[in-house]
Design a protein around this motif. Sequence first.
Motif, short mmCIF file in Angstrom:
data_model
loop_
_atom_site.label_atom_id
_atom_site.label_comp_id
_atom_site.label_asym_id
_atom_site.label_seq_id
_atom_site.Cartn_x
_atom_site.Cartn_y
_atom_site.Cartn_z
N SER A 12 0.84 -1.20 0.00
CA SER A 12 0.00 0.00 0.00
C SER A 12 0.87 1.24 0.00
O SER A 12 1.84 1.34 0.75
N ARG A 14 -0.47 4.24 0.71
CA ARG A 14 -1.13 5.22 1.59
C ARG A 14 -0.30 5.54 2.82
O ARG A 14 0.23 4.63 3.47
N SER A 17 -1.56 3.65 5.81
CA SER A 17 -1.81 2.24 5.50
C SER A 17 -1.72 1.31 6.71
O SER A 17 -0.75 1.34 7.48
N THR A 18 -2.73 0.47 6.86
CA THR A 18 -2.71 -0.52 7.93
C THR A 18 -1.64 -1.58 7.68
O THR A 18 -1.05 -2.11 8.61
N PRO A 79 -2.34 -5.49 1.00
CA PRO A 79 -3.78 -5.23 1.08
C PRO A 79 -4.49 -6.13 0.07
O PRO A 79 -3.83 -6.72 -0.79
N TYR A 81 -7.06 -5.90 -2.96
CA TYR A 81 -7.80 -5.03 -3.89
C TYR A 81 -8.56 -5.93 -4.86
O TYR A 81 -7.95 -6.68 -5.63
N ASN A 82 -9.88 -5.86 -4.80
CA ASN A 82 -10.70 -6.63 -5.73
C ASN A 82 -10.29 -8.09 -5.79
O ASN A 82 -10.05 -8.66 -6.86
N TYR A 83 -10.17 -8.67 -4.60
CA TYR A 83 -9.86 -10.10 -4.42
C TYR A 83 -8.45 -10.47 -4.88
O TYR A 83 -8.16 -11.65 -5.08
N ALA A 115 -3.61 -7.13 6.10
CA ALA A 115 -4.67 -6.62 6.96
C ALA A 115 -5.78 -6.00 6.11
O ALA A 115 -5.52 -5.35 5.11
N ALA A 116 -7.02 -6.26 6.55
CA ALA A 116 -8.18 -5.67 5.86
C ALA A 116 -9.26 -5.35 6.89
O ALA A 116 -9.35 -6.02 7.93
N PRO A 117 -10.06 -4.33 6.62
CA PRO A 117 -11.11 -3.96 7.58
C PRO A 117 -12.24 -4.98 7.66
O PRO A 117 -12.95 -5.03 8.65
N ARG A 124 -7.84 -13.78 0.08
CA ARG A 124 -7.82 -13.98 -1.38
C ARG A 124 -6.58 -13.33 -1.99
O ARG A 124 -5.95 -13.89 -2.90
#
Length: 194
Positions: A12, A14, A17-18, A79, A81-83, A115-117, A124
Amino acid sequence: MTEVNILAISGSLRTGSTNTALLRAAQKHAPSGVSISLYENLGAIPLYNGDLDTDSPPTAVEELRAAIAEADGLLIATPEYNYSIPGVLKNALDWASRPAQSSALLHKHVAILGAAPGNFGTVRAQLALRQVFLWTQSKVVVRPEVLVFNCAQRFDEADNLTDETTIELMREQLTVLRDQILGSVSSPHTSHSG
Ligand code: FNR
């Protein structure tokens, strides 16, 4: 104990970013014998173009390849993104994977986390990333898998990882990565408890 040097790459760009925060936590909580440095130039890698992939590739690419080659192993926080994995990460790995027969990724030891929210914790994306490392013949840590789901609950307001379960799992994964690099693991661990 011999120290292994791990290059940590966040997928990421950002600032908040997490996944980058997860890697900072990995640096902080690394087990003995593991030293982690954070790769911070992902945003400077140009889009892969075979015409530029010559004996004098773009400087950022040359530096990325050198950093990977010098590291004993990689820790990649992706991260989802779209699986799948973010394009910026795939792009950097595409550059790093060339030339295929002598690439910096060839036989490199790699641990993957993310990590994802939401409730799936990048599972995936991590599967997609494992698939990339089949072609490069990299040695990916099989278990434990580190899937940081509902990640917002696991960090404080200053982006410090505060969740003890995640910290412990990450330490276990880094221990397996370290031992795999040092050659003391002949077969992958089979459970989350290491
Ligand atoms: C996402 N996100 C997301 N999350 C998920 O669990 N599965 C998914 O397929 C996607 N897809 C997706 C696509 C795109 C283009 C974006 C920008 C985001 C949400 C994502 O998990 C969330 O933004 C994370 O916080 C991104 O990681 P960092 O930047 O915090 O490290």
